[in-house]
Design an enzyme around this catalytic site. Structure first.
Site, mmCIF file in Angstrom:
data_model
loop_
_atom_site.group_PDB
_atom_site.id
_atom_site.type_symbol
_atom_site.label_atom_id
_atom_site.label_comp_id
_atom_site.label_asym_id
_atom_site.label_seq_id
_atom_site.Cartn_x
_atom_site.Cartn_y
_atom_site.Cartn_z
ATOM 1 N N HIS A 76 -32.986 76.786 31.407
ATOM 2 C CA HIS A 76 -33.178 75.335 31.464
ATOM 3 C C HIS A 76 -32.057 74.730 32.301
ATOM 4 O O HIS A 76 -30.986 75.319 32.463
ATOM 5 C CB HIS A 76 -33.142 74.740 30.064
ATOM 6 C CG HIS A 76 -34.348 75.060 29.242
ATOM 7 N ND1 HIS A 76 -34.648 74.398 28.083
ATOM 8 C CD2 HIS A 76 -35.333 75.979 29.399
ATOM 9 C CE1 HIS A 76 -35.751 74.873 27.561
ATOM 10 N NE2 HIS A 76 -36.191 75.843 28.344
ATOM 11 N N GLU A 78 -29.926 72.390 31.700
ATOM 12 C CA GLU A 78 -28.661 72.240 30.989
ATOM 13 C C GLU A 78 -27.915 73.571 30.911
ATOM 14 O O GLU A 78 -26.695 73.617 31.081
ATOM 15 C CB GLU A 78 -28.896 71.744 29.551
ATOM 16 C CG GLU A 78 -29.619 70.422 29.472
ATOM 17 C CD GLU A 78 -31.115 70.559 29.253
ATOM 18 O OE1 GLU A 78 -31.660 69.784 28.464
ATOM 19 O OE2 GLU A 78 -31.749 71.442 29.892
ATOM 20 N N CYS A 109 -30.801 74.011 24.033
ATOM 21 C CA CYS A 109 -29.779 73.433 24.907
ATOM 22 C C CYS A 109 -28.732 72.655 24.111
ATOM 23 O O CYS A 109 -27.540 72.741 24.418
ATOM 24 C CB CYS A 109 -30.437 72.563 25.970
ATOM 25 S SG CYS A 109 -31.400 73.545 27.145
#
Length: 177
Positions: A76, A78, A109
């Site tokens: 992801h 992040e 995350c």
């Protein structure tokens, strides 16, 4: 920087804007950089989410969604930005850092942010399906966790949401064709 090259930046990039100057806030400035990262994700065929990690006004980590191209469910935006910032600082603890992301972070995350000791998270659009900053869960309000970070949502929310809604509308149109 793209998702295939996440070497640490050669030097931090200080923000030219400070709170209140010229009608722009630092939060909006860094969210615009995160939006640039989201557009890189979109160009790579990924869901357009972007993130940056900031320490003392300098961007030290950038990332965008790359789970498809990396064949990695944890890639992801992040996570990519946290990894780059940790490499830059030479430490997985990112004390005193802020993370800016175009979409409300998920449970995975937020967990990584807490482990990294991120001080503050700023996000754009809410995520009613997987958001862990209030939309589905609010891990930032969970007092039983050993780390707490500040969370601010809705920064450039319309613009962040539009990037996502346009992406999914185009994808649905392709599927119909």
């Amino acid at each position: 920087m793209n998702s295939t090259s996440h070497a640490p930046p050669s030097s931090p990039q200080p923000s030219p804007l400070h709170e209140g100057e010229g009608g722009f806030s630092a939060d909006a400035h860094f969210m615009r950089v995160a939006l640039e990262m989201a557009r890189q994700a979109e160009a790579a065929g990924e869901v357009p989410v972007g993130a940056v990690v900031v320490k003392e006004g300098a961007i030290i980590g950038r990332g965008f969604n790359a789970p498809i191209s990396r064949r990695d469910p944890a890639a992801h935006a992040e996570m990519m930005a946290l990894r780059e910032a940790a490499q830059y600082l030479g430490n997985y603890r990112l004390v005193g850092c802020e993370l800016f992301v175009t979409l409300e972070p998920c449970v995975m995350c937020v967990g990584a942010m807490f482990h990294a000791r991120i001080a503050r998270v700023v996000y754009g659009a809410r995520d009613p399906k997987t958001g862990a900053a209030g939309s589905v869960l609010d891990l930032f309000a969970e007092q039983r966790l050993n780390h707490h970070a500040g969370a601010v949502g809705g920064v450039l929310a319309e613009e962040c949401g539009k990037v996502l809604s346009d992406f999914f509308a185009a994808r649905r149109a392709q599927q119909r064709a």
